[in-house]
Motif scaffolding. Sequence first.
Motif, PDB file in Angstrom:
ATOM      1  N   GLU A 183       0.836  -1.191   0.000  1.00 26.86           N
ATOM      2  CA  GLU A 183       0.000   0.000   0.000  1.00 26.86           C
ATOM      3  C   GLU A 183       0.879   1.253   0.000  1.00 26.86           C
ATOM      4  O   GLU A 183       2.036   1.234   0.400  1.00 26.86           O
ATOM      5  N   LYS A 184       0.271   2.338  -0.463  1.00 33.62           N
ATOM      6  CA  LYS A 184       0.960   3.630  -0.468  1.00 33.62           C
ATOM      7  C   LYS A 184       0.699   4.361   0.845  1.00 33.62           C
ATOM      8  O   LYS A 184      -0.312   4.094   1.512  1.00 33.62           O
ATOM      9  N   PRO A 185       1.603   5.276   1.223  1.00 32.76           N
ATOM     10  CA  PRO A 185       2.937   5.458   0.676  1.00 32.76           C
ATOM     11  C   PRO A 185       3.817   4.265   1.002  1.00 32.76           C
ATOM     12  O   PRO A 185       3.505   3.483   1.915  1.00 32.76           O
ATOM     13  N   LEU A 186       4.902   4.121   0.262  1.00 37.00           N
ATOM     14  CA  LEU A 186       5.748   2.948   0.456  1.00 37.00           C
ATOM     15  C   LEU A 186       6.220   2.831   1.898  1.00 37.00           C
ATOM     16  O   LEU A 186       6.313   1.722   2.443  1.00 37.00           O
ATOM     17  N   ALA A 187       6.517   3.956   2.538  1.00 35.16           N
ATOM     18  CA  ALA A 187       6.981   3.958   3.932  1.00 35.16           C
ATOM     19  C   ALA A 187       6.718   5.344   4.504  1.00 35.16           C
ATOM     20  O   ALA A 187       6.219   6.228   3.818  1.00 35.16           O
TER      21      ALA A 187
ATOM     22  N   ALA B 192       0.819   0.220  -4.451  1.00 31.30           N
ATOM     23  CA  ALA B 192      -0.620   0.275  -4.759  1.00 31.30           C
ATOM     24  C   ALA B 192      -1.072   1.696  -5.060  1.00 31.30           C
ATOM     25  O   ALA B 192      -1.589   2.402  -4.194  1.00 31.30           O
ATOM     26  N   TYR B 193      -0.883   2.101  -6.309  1.00 28.91           N
ATOM     27  CA  TYR B 193      -1.379   3.371  -6.827  1.00 28.91           C
ATOM     28  C   TYR B 193      -2.413   3.067  -7.913  1.00 28.91           C
ATOM     29  O   TYR B 193      -2.103   3.099  -9.114  1.00 28.91           O
ATOM     30  N   PRO B 194      -3.643   2.764  -7.547  1.00 28.96           N
ATOM     31  CA  PRO B 194      -4.618   2.291  -8.540  1.00 28.96           C
ATOM     32  C   PRO B 194      -5.085   3.342  -9.524  1.00 28.96           C
ATOM     33  O   PRO B 194      -5.538   2.997 -10.623  1.00 28.96           O
ATOM     34  N   VAL B 195      -4.992   4.641  -9.181  1.00 30.43           N
ATOM     35  CA  VAL B 195      -5.564   5.664 -10.062  1.00 30.43           C
ATOM     36  C   VAL B 195      -4.868   5.685 -11.417  1.00 30.43           C
ATOM     37  O   VAL B 195      -5.469   5.995 -12.437  1.00 30.43           O
ATOM     38  N   ARG B 196      -3.591   5.313 -11.459  1.00 32.73           N
ATOM     39  CA  ARG B 196      -2.892   5.324 -12.745  1.00 32.73           C
ATOM     40  C   ARG B 196      -3.428   4.259 -13.707  1.00 32.73           C
ATOM     41  O   ARG B 196      -3.070   4.256 -14.889  1.00 32.73           O
ATOM     42  N   PHE B 197      -4.287   3.364 -13.228  1.00 32.54           N
ATOM     43  CA  PHE B 197      -4.880   2.354 -14.106  1.00 32.54           C
ATOM     44  C   PHE B 197      -6.235   2.787 -14.667  1.00 32.54           C
ATOM     45  O   PHE B 197      -6.869   2.036 -15.403  1.00 32.54           O
ATOM     46  N   ALA B 198      -6.682   3.991 -14.328  1.00 32.89           N
ATOM     47  CA  ALA B 198      -7.954   4.496 -14.843  1.00 32.89           C
ATOM     48  C   ALA B 198      -7.859   4.732 -16.346  1.00 32.89           C
ATOM     49  O   ALA B 198      -6.860   5.263 -16.838  1.00 32.89           O
ATOM     50  N   PRO B 199      -8.884   4.348 -17.117  1.00 32.96           N
ATOM     51  CA  PRO B 199      -8.867   4.591 -18.569  1.00 32.96           C
ATOM     52  C   PRO B 199      -8.678   6.061 -18.919  1.00 32.96           C
ATOM     53  O   PRO B 199      -8.050   6.393 -19.934  1.00 32.96           O
TER      54      PRO B 199
ATOM     55  N   ARG C 166      10.788   2.023  -6.902  1.00 30.64           N
ATOM     56  CA  ARG C 166      11.508   3.264  -7.175  1.00 30.64           C
ATOM     57  C   ARG C 166      10.533   4.428  -7.366  1.00 30.64           C
ATOM     58  O   ARG C 166      10.835   5.563  -6.992  1.00 30.64           O
ATOM     59  N   VAL C 167       9.368   4.141  -7.950  1.00 25.86           N
ATOM     60  CA  VAL C 167       8.307   5.147  -7.993  1.00 25.86           C
ATOM     61  C   VAL C 167       7.888   5.495  -6.560  1.00 25.86           C
ATOM     62  O   VAL C 167       7.671   6.662  -6.222  1.00 25.86           O
ATOM     63  N   GLY C 168       7.780   4.467  -5.732  1.00 25.66           N
ATOM     64  CA  GLY C 168       7.423   4.695  -4.335  1.00 25.66           C
ATOM     65  C   GLY C 168       8.405   5.612  -3.635  1.00 25.66           C
ATOM     66  O   GLY C 168       8.010   6.464  -2.825  1.00 25.66           O
ATOM     67  N   ILE C 169       9.693   5.468  -3.936  1.00 24.78           N
ATOM     68  CA  ILE C 169      10.694   6.352  -3.340  1.00 24.78           C
ATOM     69  C   ILE C 169      10.531   7.773  -3.854  1.00 24.78           C
ATOM     70  O   ILE C 169      10.549   8.735  -3.077  1.00 24.78           O
ATOM     71  N   ARG C 170      10.369   7.934  -5.175  1.00 21.89           N
ATOM     72  CA  ARG C 170      10.269   9.289  -5.731  1.00 21.89           C
ATOM     73  C   ARG C 170       9.040  10.024  -5.210  1.00 21.89           C
ATOM     74  O   ARG C 170       9.105  11.227  -4.905  1.00 21.89           O
ATOM     75  N   THR C 171       7.918   9.331  -5.077  1.00 23.66           N
ATOM     76  CA  THR C 171       6.729   9.996  -4.550  1.00 23.66           C
ATOM     77  C   THR C 171       6.877  10.291  -3.063  1.00 23.66           C
ATOM     78  O   THR C 171       6.386  11.320  -2.569  1.00 23.66           O
ATOM     79  N   LEU C 172       7.581   9.439  -2.339  1.00 24.05           N
ATOM     80  CA  LEU C 172       7.826   9.703  -0.919  1.00 24.05           C
ATOM     81  C   LEU C 172       8.808  10.863  -0.735  1.00 24.05           C
ATOM     82  O   LEU C 172       8.704  11.608   0.241  1.00 24.05           O
ATOM     83  N   GLN C 173       9.743  11.029  -1.676  1.00 17.69           N
ATOM     84  CA  GLN C 173      10.619  12.207  -1.621  1.00 17.69           C
ATOM     85  C   GLN C 173       9.793  13.497  -1.607  1.00 17.69           C
ATOM     86  O   GLN C 173      10.109  14.438  -0.880  1.00 17.69           O
TER      87      GLN C 173
ATOM     88  N   GLY D 273       2.065  11.239   8.856  1.00 15.52           N
ATOM     89  CA  GLY D 273       1.470  12.551   8.678  1.00 15.52           C
ATOM     90  C   GLY D 273      -0.011  12.389   8.432  1.00 15.52           C
ATOM     91  O   GLY D 273      -0.574  11.310   8.638  1.00 15.52           O
ATOM     92  N   GLY D 274      -0.653  13.454   7.939  1.00 16.89           N
ATOM     93  CA  GLY D 274      -2.082  13.412   7.671  1.00 16.89           C
ATOM     94  C   GLY D 274      -2.382  13.472   6.190  1.00 16.89           C
ATOM     95  O   GLY D 274      -1.918  12.635   5.414  1.00 16.89           O
ATOM     96  N   SER D 275      -3.141  14.481   5.779  1.00 16.42           N
ATOM     97  CA  SER D 275      -3.574  14.543   4.386  1.00 16.42           C
ATOM     98  C   SER D 275      -2.422  14.773   3.417  1.00 16.42           C
ATOM     99  O   SER D 275      -2.493  14.357   2.257  1.00 16.42           O
ATOM    100  N   LEU D 276      -1.339  15.421   3.855  1.00 13.63           N
ATOM    101  CA  LEU D 276      -0.174  15.572   2.981  1.00 13.63           C
ATOM    102  C   LEU D 276       0.385  14.219   2.578  1.00 13.63           C
ATOM    103  O   LEU D 276       0.847  14.034   1.454  1.00 13.63           O
ATOM    104  N   VAL D 277       0.355  13.273   3.500  1.00 15.08           N
ATOM    105  CA  VAL D 277       0.861  11.933   3.218  1.00 15.08           C
ATOM    106  C   VAL D 277      -0.182  11.108   2.472  1.00 15.08           C
ATOM    107  O   VAL D 277       0.113  10.476   1.457  1.00 15.08           O
ATOM    108  N   ASP D 278      -1.401  11.154   2.951  1.00 19.35           N
ATOM    109  CA  ASP D 278      -2.450  10.294   2.419  1.00 19.35           C
ATOM    110  C   ASP D 278      -2.835  10.653   0.990  1.00 19.35           C
ATOM    111  O   ASP D 278      -3.144   9.773   0.182  1.00 19.35           O
ATOM    112  N   HIS D 279      -2.791  11.950   0.644  1.00 19.89           N
ATOM    113  CA  HIS D 279      -3.364  12.377  -0.629  1.00 19.89           C
ATOM    114  C   HIS D 279      -2.378  12.968  -1.633  1.00 19.89           C
ATOM    115  O   HIS D 279      -2.671  12.959  -2.832  1.00 19.89           O
TER     116      HIS D 279
END
Length: 353
Positions: free
Chosen positions: A102-106, A129-136, A321-328, A179-185
């Motif tokens: 699940e996101k975020p990776l850590a 687990a970033y499901p939105v990128r699978f949206a048509p 690696r995507v998980g790391i970049r988004t967590l950065q 964190g809160g919404s900054l992390v979650d969203h």
Amino acid sequence: MTPAPLKIAIASFAHVHAAGYAAELLRRPGVEVLASDPDGASAPDDAPRGIELAAGLGVDYVDTYDELFAWGPDAIVVTTENARHRSVVERAAAAGVHVLCEKPLATTLDDAEAMVAACEAAGVLLMVAYPVRFAPQFDALRARLDAGVLGEPFAIVGTNNGKIPDSRAWFTDPELAGGGSLVDHVVHCADLIDALTDGLPARTVYAVSNRLLHAERGVAAETGGLATITYENGLIATIDCSWSQPSGAPNWGGVSLEVSGTLGSMRIDPFAERVAGYRQDGALWMGYATDTDALMLDRFLGAVRDVLGGEGSAVPQPDGRVGIRTLQIVDAARRSAREGRPVAVTPVAEAAR
């Protein structure tokens, strides 16, 4: 010859998505599911956890992660509290078990880098687990951007506004959630931008946040925020992230992304497909958008089957690696909001780039 069933473990029911993943996995032929939720009994809320939730879902259950790994799973879905991702992922890597986390990776970059390193060293898949990128709708946006229809993108505006996930109290605990919404969203939009730009590095982040929403609940984490990200090539993105959807709203919230380029702009709203109205007891919402969780699981399970069959080894996207970049980006946003100034994105080890 009928292939052996794919054995998928579920580590914890802490995350609000865990029940949905379990239900989706149970619907699939050729998949066996076993869950464990040893931290459920000590959870700081009354929502169903552990064997109670497993029974309601119809999922086989064991009490400990020792028993879960002794079952010999082919893959594991990690839906623990964010701060507990690392321990389970590293254990899975040591056991040769492929991972959907699940996101975020850590909650920290050190943990995220260690998780990626462990999975790469063990040769196991690590997908986030970033499901939105699978949206048509996102596929359509990406195709038009790749075809040059929008020209060179120079600005992106993302929104991710939803209900506060108060059925799982740990989401508002800064230690367990990070964190809160900054992390979650922030991470969902950051992932979409990462996919559109082929992993373009972010350089600086300027973020503000507050706890004005849900103040009556005494929430310790931020409940609303705005992050502005400058990327290596000058692209600027803003992400509006909040738990601002009312608790009585008929759906959880939504995600949108608008890309402005030198030749035009395009906006997507993947969760807007619905029939809406009102009844005597309140609003009516009947969504018919594509189930992006199912599409994400399709990608993950297909990759696991390919590896087990000796037909593939590529890690399905989005990977660790995507998980790391988004967590950065999240890490920089947390620091910026705390310090009240723009901050540079912390670089990671070359092995994790």
